[in-house]
Design a protein around this motif. Structure first.
Motif, PDB file in Angstrom:
ATOM      1  N   VAL A   1       0.843  -1.203   0.000  1.00 56.15           N
ATOM      2  CA  VAL A   1       0.000   0.000   0.000  1.00 56.15           C
ATOM      3  C   VAL A   1       0.876   1.250   0.000  1.00 56.15           C
ATOM      4  CG1 VAL A   1      -1.740   1.303   1.293  1.00 56.15           C
ATOM      5  CG2 VAL A   1      -1.890  -1.192   1.160  1.00 56.15           C
TER       6      VAL A   1
ATOM      7  N   GLY B   1       2.554   1.974  -3.319  1.00 50.84           N
ATOM      8  CA  GLY B   1       1.669   2.214  -4.471  1.00 50.84           C
ATOM      9  C   GLY B   1       1.582   1.060  -5.444  1.00 50.84           C
TER      10      GLY B   1
ATOM     11  N   PHE C   1      -9.623  12.021 -15.519  1.00 50.43           N
ATOM     12  CA  PHE C   1      -8.719  10.904 -15.246  1.00 50.43           C
ATOM     13  C   PHE C   1      -9.541   9.623 -15.347  1.00 50.43           C
ATOM     14  CE2 PHE C   1      -6.226  14.179 -13.172  1.00 50.43           C
ATOM     15  CZ  PHE C   1      -4.907  13.749 -13.263  1.00 50.43           C
TER      16      PHE C   1
ATOM     17  N   GLU D   1      -3.860  -1.283 -12.266  1.00 48.21           N
ATOM     18  CA  GLU D   1      -4.582  -0.052 -12.594  1.00 48.21           C
ATOM     19  C   GLU D   1      -3.792   0.803 -13.592  1.00 48.21           C
ATOM     20  OE1 GLU D   1      -3.984   2.961  -9.696  1.00 48.21           O
ATOM     21  OE2 GLU D   1      -6.062   3.591  -9.722  1.00 48.21           O
TER      22      GLU D   1
ATOM     23  N   ILE E   1      -3.972   4.570 -15.791  1.00 50.76           N
ATOM     24  CA  ILE E   1      -4.639   5.871 -15.800  1.00 50.76           C
ATOM     25  C   ILE E   1      -4.407   6.549 -17.137  1.00 50.76           C
ATOM     26  CG2 ILE E   1      -4.766   8.139 -14.663  1.00 50.76           C
ATOM     27  CD1 ILE E   1      -4.693   6.693 -12.251  1.00 50.76           C
TER      28      ILE E   1
ATOM     29  N   ARG F   1      -3.323  17.953 -23.387  1.00 54.91           N
ATOM     30  CA  ARG F   1      -2.408  17.042 -22.685  1.00 54.91           C
ATOM     31  C   ARG F   1      -3.015  15.645 -22.661  1.00 54.91           C
ATOM     32  NH1 ARG F   1       1.827  14.592 -20.972  1.00 54.91           N
ATOM     33  NH2 ARG F   1       2.446  14.581 -18.792  1.00 54.91           N
TER      34      ARG F   1
ATOM     35  N   ARG G   1      -1.865  11.993 -20.894  1.00 51.35           N
ATOM     36  CA  ARG G   1      -0.871  11.423 -20.000  1.00 51.35           C
ATOM     37  C   ARG G   1      -1.314  10.017 -19.597  1.00 51.35           C
ATOM     38  NH1 ARG G   1       2.442   9.746 -16.525  1.00 51.35           N
ATOM     39  NH2 ARG G   1       2.776  10.425 -14.383  1.00 51.35           N
TER      40      ARG G   1
ATOM     41  N   ARG H   1      -0.424   6.769 -17.020  1.00 53.96           N
ATOM     42  CA  ARG H   1       0.364   6.147 -15.946  1.00 53.96           C
ATOM     43  C   ARG H   1       0.103   4.644 -16.008  1.00 53.96           C
ATOM     44  NH1 ARG H   1      -0.930   3.073 -12.648  1.00 53.96           N
ATOM     45  NH2 ARG H   1      -1.590   3.942 -10.675  1.00 53.96           N
TER      46      ARG H   1
ATOM     47  N   PHE I   1       4.937   1.074 -14.194  1.00 54.87           N
ATOM     48  CA  PHE I   1       5.571   2.260 -13.613  1.00 54.87           C
ATOM     49  C   PHE I   1       5.273   2.322 -12.114  1.00 54.87           C
ATOM     50  CE2 PHE I   1       6.374   6.711 -12.744  1.00 54.87           C
ATOM     51  CZ  PHE I   1       7.452   7.010 -13.564  1.00 54.87           C
TER      52      PHE I   1
ATOM     53  N   LEU J   1      -0.847   6.728  -3.037  1.00 59.76           N
ATOM     54  CA  LEU J   1      -0.430   7.646  -4.097  1.00 59.76           C
ATOM     55  C   LEU J   1      -0.662   6.956  -5.437  1.00 59.76           C
ATOM     56  CD1 LEU J   1       1.046  10.284  -5.049  1.00 59.76           C
ATOM     57  CD2 LEU J   1       3.159   8.940  -4.979  1.00 59.76           C
ATOM     58  N   VAL J   2      -1.470   7.561  -6.275  1.00 56.74           N
ATOM     59  CA  VAL J   2      -1.819   6.937  -7.558  1.00 56.74           C
ATOM     60  C   VAL J   2      -0.895   7.422  -8.676  1.00 56.74           C
ATOM     61  CG1 VAL J   2      -3.633   6.717  -9.299  1.00 56.74           C
ATOM     62  CG2 VAL J   2      -4.217   6.603  -6.886  1.00 56.74           C
ATOM     63  N   GLN J   3      -0.673   8.710  -8.740  1.00 54.45           N
ATOM     64  CA  GLN J   3       0.195   9.251  -9.790  1.00 54.45           C
ATOM     65  C   GLN J   3       0.505  10.717  -9.536  1.00 54.45           C
ATOM     66  OE1 GLN J   3      -0.592  11.319 -13.026  1.00 54.45           O
ATOM     67  NE2 GLN J   3      -2.042  12.320 -11.679  1.00 54.45           N
ATOM     68  N   ILE J   4       1.529  11.206 -10.234  1.00 57.32           N
ATOM     69  CA  ILE J   4       1.835  12.639 -10.274  1.00 57.32           C
ATOM     70  C   ILE J   4       1.990  13.000 -11.750  1.00 57.32           C
ATOM     71  CG2 ILE J   4       3.396  14.481  -9.531  1.00 57.32           C
ATOM     72  CD1 ILE J   4       4.445  12.574  -7.354  1.00 57.32           C
ATOM     73  N   SER J   5       1.335  14.087 -12.153  1.00 56.23           N
ATOM     74  CA  SER J   5       1.458  14.472 -13.569  1.00 56.23           C
ATOM     75  C   SER J   5       1.667  15.965 -13.698  1.00 56.23           C
ATOM     76  CB  SER J   5       0.204  14.053 -14.352  1.00 56.23           C
ATOM     77  OG  SER J   5      -0.915  14.762 -13.889  1.00 56.23           O
ATOM     78  N   CYS J   6       2.098  16.369 -14.879  1.00 56.70           N
ATOM     79  CA  CYS J   6       2.348  17.784 -15.153  1.00 56.70           C
ATOM     80  C   CYS J   6       1.690  18.161 -16.480  1.00 56.70           C
ATOM     81  CB  CYS J   6       3.856  18.019 -15.236  1.00 56.70           C
ATOM     82  SG  CYS J   6       4.293  19.675 -15.767  1.00 56.70           S
TER      83      CYS J   6
ATOM     84  N   THR K   1      -0.354  17.814 -10.734  1.00 56.25           N
ATOM     85  CA  THR K   1      -1.484  17.144 -10.087  1.00 56.25           C
ATOM     86  C   THR K   1      -0.991  15.890  -9.373  1.00 56.25           C
ATOM     87  OG1 THR K   1      -2.900  17.919 -11.886  1.00 56.25           O
ATOM     88  CG2 THR K   1      -3.821  16.233 -10.435  1.00 56.25           C
TER      89      THR K   1
ATOM     90  N   THR L   1      -2.348  12.643  -7.439  1.00 57.02           N
ATOM     91  CA  THR L   1      -3.597  11.885  -7.345  1.00 57.02           C
ATOM     92  C   THR L   1      -3.491  10.815  -6.256  1.00 57.02           C
ATOM     93  OG1 THR L   1      -3.918  12.233  -9.704  1.00 57.02           O
ATOM     94  CG2 THR L   1      -5.273  10.530  -8.673  1.00 57.02           C
TER      95      THR L   1
ATOM     96  N   HIS M   1      -7.509  14.673  -5.900  1.00 58.42           N
ATOM     97  CA  HIS M   1      -6.317  15.281  -6.497  1.00 58.42           C
ATOM     98  C   HIS M   1      -5.901  16.522  -5.705  1.00 58.42           C
ATOM     99  CE1 HIS M   1      -7.230  12.913 -10.158  1.00 58.42           C
ATOM    100  NE2 HIS M   1      -8.480  13.321  -9.986  1.00 58.42           N
TER     101      HIS M   1
ATOM    102  N   ALA N   1       9.889   7.952  -8.552  1.00 55.90           N
ATOM    103  CA  ALA N   1       9.818   7.660  -9.987  1.00 55.90           C
ATOM    104  C   ALA N   1       9.102   8.797 -10.720  1.00 55.90           C
ATOM    105  CB  ALA N   1       9.104   6.331 -10.225  1.00 55.90           C
ATOM    106  N   TYR N   2       7.963   9.234 -10.168  1.00 60.76           N
ATOM    107  CA  TYR N   2       7.195  10.314 -10.813  1.00 60.76           C
ATOM    108  C   TYR N   2       7.992  11.616 -10.825  1.00 60.76           C
ATOM    109  CZ  TYR N   2       3.343   7.070  -9.994  1.00 60.76           C
ATOM    110  OH  TYR N   2       2.541   5.957  -9.974  1.00 60.76           O
TER     111      TYR N   2
ATOM    112  N   GLU O   1      10.680  11.649 -13.287  1.00 65.41           N
ATOM    113  CA  GLU O   1      10.042  11.828 -14.599  1.00 65.41           C
ATOM    114  C   GLU O   1       9.746  13.309 -14.851  1.00 65.41           C
ATOM    115  OE1 GLU O   1       6.712   9.283 -16.797  1.00 65.41           O
ATOM    116  OE2 GLU O   1       5.820  10.611 -15.324  1.00 65.41           O
TER     117      GLU O   1
END
Lengths: 359, 124
Positions: free
Chosen positions: A209, A212, A293, A302, A304, A317, A319, A321, A325, B31-36, B46, B48, B57, B81-82, B85
């Motif tokens: 958890v 991630g 999203f 999962e 995204i 944009r 994107r 995920r 990753f 933590l699901v993701q970080i984006s720009c 963002t 998420t 978010h 990692a994010y 990136e």
């Protein structure tokens, strides 16, 4: 303290179909630290939204990965449909679910073969891929492609499967399921499989958890989370339970995938029973304006797809995920403390898809 | 049928980031993701999170010139990692990274290819 040695693992390695590099810091034969490196083949596909109009981007999305191509296309469509508030016909949602679950079955069978190959069980590898071929024949018959399905589109799907064909496919799937049961019983019961995978590469529930983890990697660590429970496509209309295992080792990750095969067969059978008649797409006009999203469950976990649109044909944009990753940090954790000989099996146990990661 | 997942956005200032992220961690969020996303003069970042299938978010905006962010990898290790990136694709300087690849996370022929400053236009 024993003398430390750094052993490079990858980017070219017999168990890696795609390039990822790990610097393994060893004390004798034991891994004490891992530094991962990716980015050898980064393609920058997301930036293509600058020159491709939003309906065309589904083709790009599908080409992110050759294994879960359909689900990438589906997720992209769901993201655009979320922005444009498009009401997708119910038959299209059921067809998307059927193809997505076929993707999951062929991906898991591919992985079972690679995993068996990873610990030197060649005949099991060949059996897994032999069974997978039969499923790919059905995919080819219903979509026209074996790798890129090409059936997802914004507003629905491109192709229908008539009810007669669906019922015939159900019979063929029952036969494939029977062969899968023979195959997975080896993974579940064979002593040599257990010796190479049980107690190896443990990822504890709290680490899964905190770091991630997603997909079978997460569910094998006793976490009940599956994006399909969000209820997209037709998942809210069929009866299914999340597959969870408790031990968090390579064996658990293998068993989760074995059980998910039968869950996918079951979901497809239910979809064939319940699929309504009607149109398979709606006409989409105008350009999206807004952001969304979209989340779905790929075979590896999962995924995204984020889109931001400004009212023109080109997205501002795009994107993605990908699940691999997200599983890089958990992989580093499960490698710490393992034996050098177990590294290939542990790396394979997350089902790494570098093609996705290097989108 | 329209399936739209309910998601919440909270606009925050860069100075609040670590505090807000720490609270998310305390609340048991993943933590699901970080984006720009590049905007006209700014970069929109963002973060998420997910808890019980609810997506939330945190969003902040930074200037494209001297784009800089504090790392949240001290709270969520997986963020390294994010954040690497963000550095490699957008040229954002991220401070106090738990694992800093110093621009070698992605092996790219163009530095910060997604940054508006790079003028790296895709050609037909």
């Amino acid at each position: 303290m024993a003398k430390r040695t750094v052993v490079p693992f990858g980017p070219q390695h017999p168990v890696l179909p795609e390039p990822i590099h790990l610097d393994l810091v060893l004390e004798d034969e034991r891994v004490v630290e891992v530094i991962p490196s990716i980015g050898f083949i980064h393609r920058g596909l997301e930036k293509l939204c600058e020159i491709r109009e939003y309906p065309e981007m589904v083709y790009i999305a599908e080409r992110i990965c050759g294994i879960c191509s359909f689900i990438h296309g589906q997720t992209y469509c769901q993201a655009v449909e979320g922005v444009m508030k498009i009401d997708v016909p119910e038959r299209a949602l059921f067809l998307r679910t059927i193809w997505a679950e076929m993707s999951r079955i062929h991906s898991h069978l591919l992985w079972l073969g690679l995993f068996a190959d990873g610990f030197g069980f060649e005949s099991l590898f060949m059996h897994s891929w032999r069974v997978r071929e039969k499923l790919l024949d059905i995919v080819e018959e219903t979509t026209g492609g074996r790798v890129i399905f090409g059936t997802a589109k914004v507003g629905g799907v491109r192709k229908d499967i008539d009810n007669l064909t669906l019922n015939r496919i159900k019979g063929e799937l029952k036969n494939i399921e029977k062969q899968c049961r023979e195959l997975t019983s080896v993974f579940e019961k064979d002593d040599s499989v257990k010796r190479r995978t049980k107690g190896v590469g443990i990822l504890k529930k709290e680490d899964a958890v905190a770091l991630g983890a997603v997909g079978p990697t997460l569910r094998a660590s006793d976490v009940e989370w599956d994006a399909r429970k969000l209820g997209y496509a037709a998942y809210s209309k069929v009866d299914w339970q999340i597959v969870v295992e408790k031990d968090g080792d390579c064996y658990s990750r293998c068993i989760v995938r074995c059980k998910e095969l039968y869950q996918s067969f079951n979901i497809i059978y239910q979809c064939i029973e319940k699929i309504p008649d009607g149109p398979i797409d709606v006409k989409v006009t105008g350009s999206p304006n807004g952001e969304y999203f979209a989340r779905t469950e790929q075979p590896r976990g999962e995924v995204i797809h984020y889109v931001k649109a400004n009212g023109t044909k080109n997205l501002a944009r795009f994107r993605v995920r990908t699940p691999t990753f997200a599983n890089i940090a958990p992989l580093v954790k499960m490698l710490e403390g393992c034996e050098l000989a177990d590294v290939p099996v542990i790396v394979l146990s997350i089902d790494p898809c570098i093609s996705c990661t290097e989108r | 049928m329209i399936h739209i997942e309910e998601q919440t956005y909270e606009i925050i200032d860069k100075s609040q980031l670590i505090e807000k992220v720490t609270q998310k961690k305390k609340d048991g969020c993943r933590l699901v993701q970080i984006s720009c996303t590049p905007l006209e003069n700014n970069l929109e970042i963002t973060y998420t999170f997910d808890k019980d299938y609810k997506c939330s978010h945190l969003r902040l905006s930074i200037l494209q010139e001297d784009a800089c962010l504090p790392s949240i990898s001290g709270v969520y290790l997986a963020a390294f990692a994010y954040e690497n990136e963000l550095h490699d694709l957008f040229g954002i300087k991220v401070t106090d990274l738990a694992i800093d690849f110093k621009g070698n996370f992605y092996k790219l022929s163009v530095k910060a290819p997604f940054s508006p400053k790079t003028q790296n236009k895709v050609e037909q």
